[in-house]
Scaffold this motif. Structure first.
Motif, PDB file in Angstrom:
ATOM      1  N   PRO A 376       0.805  -1.233   0.000  1.00 27.52           N
ATOM      2  CA  PRO A 376       0.000   0.000   0.000  1.00 27.52           C
ATOM      3  C   PRO A 376       0.835   1.279   0.000  1.00 27.52           C
ATOM      4  O   PRO A 376       0.786   2.089   0.932  1.00 27.52           O
ATOM      5  CB  PRO A 376      -0.825  -0.141   1.283  1.00 27.52           C
ATOM      6  CG  PRO A 376       0.048  -0.926   2.203  1.00 27.52           C
ATOM      7  CD  PRO A 376       0.821  -1.880   1.336  1.00 27.52           C
ATOM      8  N   VAL A 377       1.635   1.454  -1.042  1.00 29.20           N
ATOM      9  CA  VAL A 377       2.449   2.665  -1.206  1.00 29.20           C
ATOM     10  C   VAL A 377       2.055   3.294  -2.535  1.00 29.20           C
ATOM     11  O   VAL A 377       2.156   2.649  -3.585  1.00 29.20           O
ATOM     12  CB  VAL A 377       3.949   2.329  -1.186  1.00 29.20           C
ATOM     13  CG1 VAL A 377       4.773   3.588  -1.439  1.00 29.20           C
ATOM     14  CG2 VAL A 377       4.337   1.691   0.140  1.00 29.20           C
ATOM     15  N   LEU A 378       1.598   4.534  -2.507  1.00 33.31           N
ATOM     16  CA  LEU A 378       1.063   5.164  -3.709  1.00 33.31           C
ATOM     17  C   LEU A 378       2.096   5.255  -4.824  1.00 33.31           C
ATOM     18  O   LEU A 378       1.808   4.924  -5.981  1.00 33.31           O
ATOM     19  CB  LEU A 378       0.533   6.565  -3.357  1.00 33.31           C
ATOM     20  CG  LEU A 378      -0.158   7.319  -4.501  1.00 33.31           C
ATOM     21  CD1 LEU A 378      -1.371   6.545  -4.995  1.00 33.31           C
ATOM     22  CD2 LEU A 378      -0.546   8.723  -4.061  1.00 33.31           C
ATOM     23  N   SER A 379       3.311   5.706  -4.520  1.00 33.47           N
ATOM     24  CA  SER A 379       4.325   5.885  -5.563  1.00 33.47           C
ATOM     25  C   SER A 379       4.726   4.563  -6.213  1.00 33.47           C
ATOM     26  O   SER A 379       5.145   4.539  -7.382  1.00 33.47           O
ATOM     27  CB  SER A 379       5.563   6.582  -4.985  1.00 33.47           C
ATOM     28  OG  SER A 379       6.094   5.824  -3.904  1.00 33.47           O
ATOM     29  N   LEU A 380       4.577   3.448  -5.485  1.00 39.09           N
ATOM     30  CA  LEU A 380       4.929   2.138  -6.030  1.00 39.09           C
ATOM     31  C   LEU A 380       3.951   1.704  -7.118  1.00 39.09           C
ATOM     32  O   LEU A 380       4.257   0.798  -7.908  1.00 39.09           O
ATOM     33  CB  LEU A 380       4.967   1.097  -4.903  1.00 39.09           C
ATOM     34  CG  LEU A 380       5.445  -0.311  -5.266  1.00 39.09           C
ATOM     35  CD1 LEU A 380       6.894  -0.275  -5.754  1.00 39.09           C
ATOM     36  CD2 LEU A 380       5.310  -1.246  -4.070  1.00 39.09           C
ATOM     37  N   GLN A 381       2.803   2.358  -7.177  1.00 37.90           N
ATOM     38  CA  GLN A 381       1.791   1.945  -8.152  1.00 37.90           C
ATOM     39  C   GLN A 381       2.241   2.194  -9.588  1.00 37.90           C
ATOM     40  O   GLN A 381       1.743   1.558 -10.513  1.00 37.90           O
ATOM     41  CB  GLN A 381       0.467   2.657  -7.873  1.00 37.90           C
ATOM     42  CG  GLN A 381      -0.118   2.374  -6.491  1.00 37.90           C
ATOM     43  CD  GLN A 381      -0.088   0.898  -6.138  1.00 37.90           C
ATOM     44  OE1 GLN A 381      -0.619   0.051  -6.876  1.00 37.90           O
ATOM     45  NE2 GLN A 381       0.546   0.571  -5.010  1.00 37.90           N
ATOM     46  N   TYR A 382       3.177   3.105  -9.796  1.00 32.38           N
ATOM     47  CA  TYR A 382       3.724   3.291 -11.141  1.00 32.38           C
ATOM     48  C   TYR A 382       4.374   1.997 -11.648  1.00 32.38           C
ATOM     49  O   TYR A 382       4.170   1.587 -12.792  1.00 32.38           O
ATOM     50  CB  TYR A 382       4.750   4.428 -11.152  1.00 32.38           C
ATOM     51  CG  TYR A 382       4.151   5.812 -11.040  1.00 32.38           C
ATOM     52  CD1 TYR A 382       3.244   6.279 -11.990  1.00 32.38           C
ATOM     53  CD2 TYR A 382       4.499   6.660  -9.987  1.00 32.38           C
ATOM     54  CE1 TYR A 382       2.703   7.554 -11.895  1.00 32.38           C
ATOM     55  CE2 TYR A 382       3.960   7.938  -9.880  1.00 32.38           C
ATOM     56  CZ  TYR A 382       3.059   8.378 -10.844  1.00 32.38           C
ATOM     57  OH  TYR A 382       2.518   9.641 -10.741  1.00 32.38           O
ATOM     58  N   LEU A 383       5.167   1.359 -10.774  1.00 31.32           N
ATOM     59  CA  LEU A 383       5.774   0.080 -11.137  1.00 31.32           C
ATOM     60  C   LEU A 383       4.705  -0.991 -11.309  1.00 31.32           C
ATOM     61  O   LEU A 383       4.795  -1.841 -12.212  1.00 31.32           O
ATOM     62  CB  LEU A 383       6.782  -0.339 -10.069  1.00 31.32           C
ATOM     63  CG  LEU A 383       7.460  -1.707 -10.265  1.00 31.32           C
ATOM     64  CD1 LEU A 383       8.225  -1.751 -11.589  1.00 31.32           C
ATOM     65  CD2 LEU A 383       8.389  -2.019  -9.093  1.00 31.32           C
TER      66      LEU A 383
END
Length: 496
Positions: A376-383
């Motif tokens: 649940p990390v927003l910036s990781l959603q790009y990956l």
């Protein structure tokens, strides 16, 4: 003869290019649903389900709970994605029986919240029919058959960016109704191409010389796929000596004696059953991710509409790359083309031997995608978005290519329809998962994501089974070859 070849090759390339455009612009638009949901929320669809709760810190401020609205949007996508796959059971039988199907895919306009259900379902079912009809175009280019099938599936994935374009146009002042009127008008393209650049029945594999189709002055040089395959099977004779007997062989019945596997034997084979499990698990993971992406981004972004729009656009943009990623899978499957076959190995066995690596890479991609989606990390959603589009392009292209490799072409439509329909039944679990997250888990999908990640490990059974099967078949051919050499040597010694 040379003029004939030039004319037919030109028609083949026109069919390939127009089919690519058709799949890229229309076939898989339903999977850009996350972009469409953003627009639908702005237009107030299911807005009556949002509830205002007074804020304890202020007498005037209030918090808005739109979980009921999110649930309805999730249900719309669940039904559309289910019908998208389940009706392939009917579509596949119709395709194998009657051949090319001309489809008008955008028929419904989004005039009210309730019309979302039939509208999205019409778009989904029409789109998958366009893909099913176009995949036979790969038979026109035998040396690149799997590459073209995966390319079309990649175009199917990338077409989800159409809803991103609609979202951008909406932000520029063009209404949703106008966009869908335009899409409906474009359906005339599908009808024209059906008559001009597609056969009345099927495109056979392997392709007869100077095969023609479509509207022309002379009579089209068309063929029946099943007759072509039976002729090919009769010419090839018996199975290579030393090839191991498999569960696929034991259930073939009388049709195997004629050189043609029956539809029933294909469905009951381990190839089909493990492939069904492989597809169902990964498809469930993707459908749940797409159907719940908007509420997930809202939760991770603390309901900041600017951030949600930014990440929604990023997700939609990555979908455009599906058409670039999918051919890699086809190249993996076609990597043996043009190389000499092993002693006693058939073309189909060589194709099957090349498929296990593709299946393995697809399973590994899904595992990595599921792990990233669970964090649940927003910036990781790009990956996560990158892994999702890569895996999805491999998944559906590999699914169609494997069915075309492992089973007779005359059963392709039926088998494709059955595997997609049965996997659609499994995909209904996505709504149960969403209800579980909303209820017992209090909106936190972490435990559901972990469970699905563990379930993804079962997908590795399929490539392992194919690898072991091919190794056993190769070992059987080698032993048979050694026995023949020993027998020849013994015979010569006796004669001497």
């Amino acid at each position: 003869m040379q003029g004939c070849e030039v004319g037919t090759r030109m028609r083949y390339w026109l069919t390939l290019a127009s089919g690519m455009l058709e799949c890229l612009c229309f076939a898989g638009v339903v999977f850009g649903y996350a972009s469409l949901v953003f627009v639908l929320k702005e237009d107030g669809y299911f807005g009556e389900l949002c509830i205002n709760h007074p804020n304890g810190n202020s007498s005037t401020a209030s918090d808005t709970d739109c979980s009921g609205q999110d649930e309805q949007f999730s249900l719309v996508f669940t039904i559309a994605s289910f019908l998208n796959n389940f009706l392939n059971l009917v579509n596949g039988f119709l395709f194998d029986r009657f051949g090319t199907l001309g489809i008008i895919s955008e028929l419904c306009l989004l005039a009210s919240s309730l019309l979302l259900f039939p509208a999205l379902s019409c778009i989904a079912v029409g789109g998958i029919l366009l893909l099913l009809t176009n995949m036979q175009v790969g038979n026109l280019f035998a040396a690149h058959r799997s590459t073209i099938i995966t390319l079309y599936n990649g175009a199917f994935d990338s077409s989800s960016a159409v809803f991103l374009i609609i979202k951008v146009l909406y932000e520029q002042g063009i209404s949703l109704r106008s966009s869908f009127l335009f899409l409906s008008a474009c359906s005339v393209i599908h009808v024209a191409r059906t008559f001009l650049l597609m056969p009345r029945t099927h495109i056979p594999y392997t392709l007869p010389q100077c095969y023609t189709y479509g509207v022309q002055c002379g009579k089209a040089n068309t063929y029946n796929v099943e007759q072509v395959e039976k002729m090919g099977a009769g010419a090839s004779g018996e199975k290579p000596e030393g090839e191991n007997t498999t569960p696929e062989d034991s259930t073939e019945g009388k049709d195997s004696e004629k050189g043609m596997r029956s539809f029933r034997s294909c469905v009951l084979s381990w190839f089909f059953l493990w492939h069904l499990l492989w597809l169902s698990i990964m498809q469930l993971r993707h459908y749940l991710f797409i159907g719940t992406l908007n509420p997930k981004l809202s939760r991770l972004a603390d309901n900041d509409p600017h951030l949600v729009s930014q990440y929604t656009n990023a997700f939609a943009m990555t979908q455009l790359c599906g058409v670039l990623c999918a051919p890699w899978n086809g190249l993996i499957m076609d990597r043996h083309k043009g190389k000499p076959l092993a002693a006693g190995e058939s073309e189909q066995e060589a194709d099957l031997r090349s498929s296990w690596l593709s299946l393995l890479l697809t399973s590994l991609q899904c595992l990595l995608f599921s792990i990233c989606a669970s964090i649940p990390v927003l910036s990781l959603q790009y990956l996560t978005f990158v892994l999702q589009v890569l895996n999805r392009s491999f998944l559906y292209g590999g699914n169609a290519a494997f069915i075309s490799i492992a089973f007779p072409s005359c059963h392709f439509g039926k088998l494709y329809g059955v595997v997609m329909s049965l996997s659609a039944v499994v995909s209904l679990l996505q709504y149960l998962c969403f209800a579980l997250v909303k209820g017992a888990l209090g909106g936190d999908p972490f435990y559901v994501d972990v469970a699905l990640t563990l379930l993804t490990l079962l997908a590795f059974i399929h490539p392992v089974y194919i690898f072991v099967h091919c190794r056993k078949a190769a070992s059987g051919r080698k032993n048979s070859s050694q026995d023949e050499v020993t027998f020849d040597s013994t015979t010569k010694s006796v004669q001497f």
